[in-house]
Design a protein around this motif. Structure first.
Motif, PDB file in Angstrom:
ATOM      1  N   GLY A 128       3.494 -15.808  70.856  1.00  0.00           N
ATOM      2  CA  GLY A 128       3.734 -17.068  71.558  1.00  0.00           C
ATOM      3  C   GLY A 128       2.619 -17.483  72.501  1.00  0.00           C
ATOM      4  N   GLU A 129       1.653 -16.613  72.743  1.00  0.00           N
ATOM      5  CA  GLU A 129       0.537 -16.938  73.648  1.00  0.00           C
ATOM      6  C   GLU A 129      -0.467 -17.854  72.942  1.00  0.00           C
ATOM      7  OE1 GLU A 129       0.029 -15.975  76.902  1.00  0.00           O
ATOM      8  OE2 GLU A 129       2.031 -15.070  76.843  1.00  0.00           O
ATOM      9  N   THR A 130      -1.240 -18.564  73.750  1.00  0.00           N
ATOM     10  CA  THR A 130      -2.346 -19.373  73.239  1.00  0.00           C
ATOM     11  C   THR A 130      -3.633 -18.678  73.643  1.00  0.00           C
ATOM     12  OG1 THR A 130      -1.080 -21.408  73.413  1.00  0.00           O
ATOM     13  CG2 THR A 130      -3.474 -21.619  73.322  1.00  0.00           C
ATOM     14  N   ILE A 131      -4.484 -18.415  72.650  1.00  0.00           N
ATOM     15  CA  ILE A 131      -5.780 -17.788  72.890  1.00  0.00           C
ATOM     16  C   ILE A 131      -6.831 -18.683  72.241  1.00  0.00           C
ATOM     17  CG2 ILE A 131      -7.229 -15.764  72.507  1.00  0.00           C
ATOM     18  CD1 ILE A 131      -4.634 -14.097  72.353  1.00  0.00           C
ATOM     19  N   GLY A 132      -7.663 -19.286  73.067  1.00  0.00           N
ATOM     20  CA  GLY A 132      -8.637 -20.234  72.535  1.00  0.00           C
ATOM     21  C   GLY A 132      -7.911 -21.372  71.858  1.00  0.00           C
ATOM     22  N   GLU A 133      -8.257 -21.625  70.621  1.00  0.00           N
ATOM     23  CA  GLU A 133      -7.629 -22.719  69.869  1.00  0.00           C
ATOM     24  C   GLU A 133      -6.457 -22.245  69.006  1.00  0.00           C
ATOM     25  OE1 GLU A 133     -10.219 -23.864  66.231  1.00  0.00           O
ATOM     26  OE2 GLU A 133     -11.616 -22.965  67.675  1.00  0.00           O
ATOM     27  N   PHE A 134      -5.999 -20.996  69.218  1.00  0.00           N
ATOM     28  CA  PHE A 134      -4.942 -20.422  68.383  1.00  0.00           C
ATOM     29  C   PHE A 134      -3.654 -20.155  69.164  1.00  0.00           C
ATOM     30  CE2 PHE A 134      -8.744 -19.384  66.022  1.00  0.00           C
ATOM     31  CZ  PHE A 134      -8.346 -19.561  64.700  1.00  0.00           C
ATOM     32  N   THR A 135      -2.540 -20.481  68.538  1.00  0.00           N
ATOM     33  CA  THR A 135      -1.237 -20.021  68.994  1.00  0.00           C
ATOM     34  C   THR A 135      -0.934 -18.762  68.200  1.00  0.00           C
ATOM     35  OG1 THR A 135      -0.448 -22.241  69.487  1.00  0.00           O
ATOM     36  CG2 THR A 135       1.223 -20.552  69.129  1.00  0.00           C
ATOM     37  N   VAL A 136      -0.587 -17.689  68.897  1.00  0.00           N
ATOM     38  CA  VAL A 136      -0.339 -16.399  68.254  1.00  0.00           C
ATOM     39  C   VAL A 136       1.133 -16.290  67.851  1.00  0.00           C
ATOM     40  CG1 VAL A 136      -0.408 -13.890  68.531  1.00  0.00           C
ATOM     41  CG2 VAL A 136      -2.172 -15.328  69.611  1.00  0.00           C
ATOM     42  N   ILE A 137       1.348 -15.956  66.596  1.00  0.00           N
ATOM     43  CA  ILE A 137       2.682 -15.636  66.089  1.00  0.00           C
ATOM     44  C   ILE A 137       2.639 -14.158  65.725  1.00  0.00           C
ATOM     45  CG2 ILE A 137       4.456 -16.100  64.357  1.00  0.00           C
ATOM     46  CD1 ILE A 137       3.847 -18.496  66.214  1.00  0.00           C
ATOM     47  N   GLY A 138       3.389 -13.338  66.461  1.00  0.00           N
ATOM     48  CA  GLY A 138       3.371 -11.896  66.248  1.00  0.00           C
ATOM     49  C   GLY A 138       4.489 -11.430  65.345  1.00  0.00           C
ATOM     50  N   LYS A 139       4.179 -10.458  64.508  1.00  0.00           N
ATOM     51  CA  LYS A 139       5.172  -9.877  63.606  1.00  0.00           C
ATOM     52  C   LYS A 139       4.939  -8.373  63.535  1.00  0.00           C
ATOM     53  CE  LYS A 139       8.462 -10.281  60.560  1.00  0.00           C
ATOM     54  NZ  LYS A 139       9.790 -10.759  60.943  1.00  0.00           N
ATOM     55  N   VAL A 140       5.980  -7.595  63.858  1.00  0.00           N
ATOM     56  CA  VAL A 140       5.910  -6.142  63.746  1.00  0.00           C
ATOM     57  C   VAL A 140       6.390  -5.760  62.353  1.00  0.00           C
ATOM     58  CG1 VAL A 140       6.724  -3.931  64.649  1.00  0.00           C
ATOM     59  CG2 VAL A 140       6.262  -5.838  66.219  1.00  0.00           C
ATOM     60  N   LEU A 141       5.555  -5.015  61.636  1.00  0.00           N
ATOM     61  CA  LEU A 141       5.878  -4.615  60.273  1.00  0.00           C
ATOM     62  C   LEU A 141       6.522  -3.230  60.256  1.00  0.00           C
ATOM     63  CD1 LEU A 141       2.538  -5.705  58.533  1.00  0.00           C
ATOM     64  CD2 LEU A 141       4.662  -7.011  58.766  1.00  0.00           C
ATOM     65  N   PRO A 142       7.428  -3.017  59.307  1.00  0.00           N
ATOM     66  CA  PRO A 142       8.017  -1.685  59.167  1.00  0.00           C
ATOM     67  C   PRO A 142       7.017  -0.732  58.522  1.00  0.00           C
ATOM     68  CG  PRO A 142       8.849  -3.140  57.457  1.00  0.00           C
ATOM     69  CD  PRO A 142       7.983  -3.979  58.360  1.00  0.00           C
ATOM     70  N   VAL A 143       7.130   0.542  58.837  1.00  0.00           N
ATOM     71  CA  VAL A 143       6.303   1.563  58.195  1.00  0.00           C
ATOM     72  C   VAL A 143       7.123   2.116  57.037  1.00  0.00           C
ATOM     73  CG1 VAL A 143       5.059   3.738  58.495  1.00  0.00           C
ATOM     74  CG2 VAL A 143       5.085   2.063  60.345  1.00  0.00           C
ATOM     75  N   ALA A 144       7.170   1.316  55.990  1.00  0.00           N
ATOM     76  CA  ALA A 144       7.908   1.669  54.776  1.00  0.00           C
ATOM     77  C   ALA A 144       7.175   1.020  53.606  1.00  0.00           C
ATOM     78  CB  ALA A 144       9.347   1.181  54.849  1.00  0.00           C
ATOM     79  N   PHE A 145       6.734   1.828  52.668  1.00  0.00           N
ATOM     80  CA  PHE A 145       5.939   1.307  51.558  1.00  0.00           C
ATOM     81  C   PHE A 145       6.636   0.169  50.829  1.00  0.00           C
ATOM     82  CE2 PHE A 145       4.166   5.737  51.731  1.00  0.00           C
ATOM     83  CZ  PHE A 145       2.881   5.371  52.100  1.00  0.00           C
ATOM     84  N   ASP A 146       7.960   0.253  50.686  1.00  0.00           N
ATOM     85  CA  ASP A 146       8.681  -0.766  49.920  1.00  0.00           C
ATOM     86  C   ASP A 146       9.047  -2.000  50.737  1.00  0.00           C
ATOM     87  OD1 ASP A 146      10.649   0.405  51.497  1.00  0.00           O
ATOM     88  OD2 ASP A 146      12.130   0.514  49.882  1.00  0.00           O
ATOM     89  N   GLU A 147       8.731  -2.015  52.028  1.00  0.00           N
ATOM     90  CA  GLU A 147       9.106  -3.149  52.872  1.00  0.00           C
ATOM     91  C   GLU A 147       7.937  -3.869  53.523  1.00  0.00           C
ATOM     92  OE1 GLU A 147      12.088  -2.336  55.836  1.00  0.00           O
ATOM     93  OE2 GLU A 147      13.014  -0.818  54.558  1.00  0.00           O
ATOM     94  N   SER A 148       6.898  -3.153  53.921  1.00  0.00           N
ATOM     95  CA  SER A 148       5.859  -3.761  54.761  1.00  0.00           C
ATOM     96  C   SER A 148       5.171  -4.944  54.089  1.00  0.00           C
ATOM     97  CB  SER A 148       4.836  -2.721  55.214  1.00  0.00           C
ATOM     98  OG  SER A 148       4.244  -2.086  54.110  1.00  0.00           O
TER      99      SER A 148
END
Length: 144
Positions: free
Chosen positions: A30-50
């Protein structure tokens, strides 16, 4: 016009009680850095899901740029990757699944080269007295 950056990290894995990439992604979401709005996503550590979660996030966000963070516990500096190889394997994931030399995308190319200005990233980190160097692959001995 504001651009969108999809920033990903991972949940804790192996014997790591926490994962700094998860903390970074949550803090910058949700932060703004320079000209970018950041959308963060935490990925699972699972080969079949990430990969599935990543592709869903990319489709939903339709970002102008993607930066994927990862924990390389044996490294002593920040190492932007030049090449992403189309192979998954190494230690068991959080579901206990262990793969060896499996393709991430079945019919994909052997590798993808970063289009990000990684040399500039390293130089900027050096200006801040932060150890950094370019790495040609995230794959290392500790992953095997």
């Amino acid at each position: 016009m504001m651009k969108t950056l999809l920033l990903t990290g991972f949940e804790p894995f192996l014997d790591h009680a926490s994962n700094p990439t998860e903390k970074i992604v949550k803090q910058l979401n949700g932060e703004t850095i320079g000209e970018f709005t950041v959308i963060g996503k935490v990925l699972p550590v699972a080969f079949d899901e990430s990969t599935v979660v990543l592709m869903e996030a990319e489709k939903e966000v339709n970002p102008d740029a993607v930066i994927m963070l990862g924990l390389a516990a044996g490294r002593s500096n920040i190492t932007p990757e030049r090449i992403a190889i189309n192979i998954q394997g190494g230690a068991a994931d959080n579901k206990g699944v262990k793969l060896q030399d499996e393709s991430i995308l079945e019919n994909g190319p052997a590798c993808y080269f970063s289009t990000l200005p990684i040399q500039s990233f390293v130089e900027t980190l050096h200006e801040q007295n932060i150890p950094a160097s370019i790495s040609n692959t995230a794959w290392n001995i500790s992953m095997q």
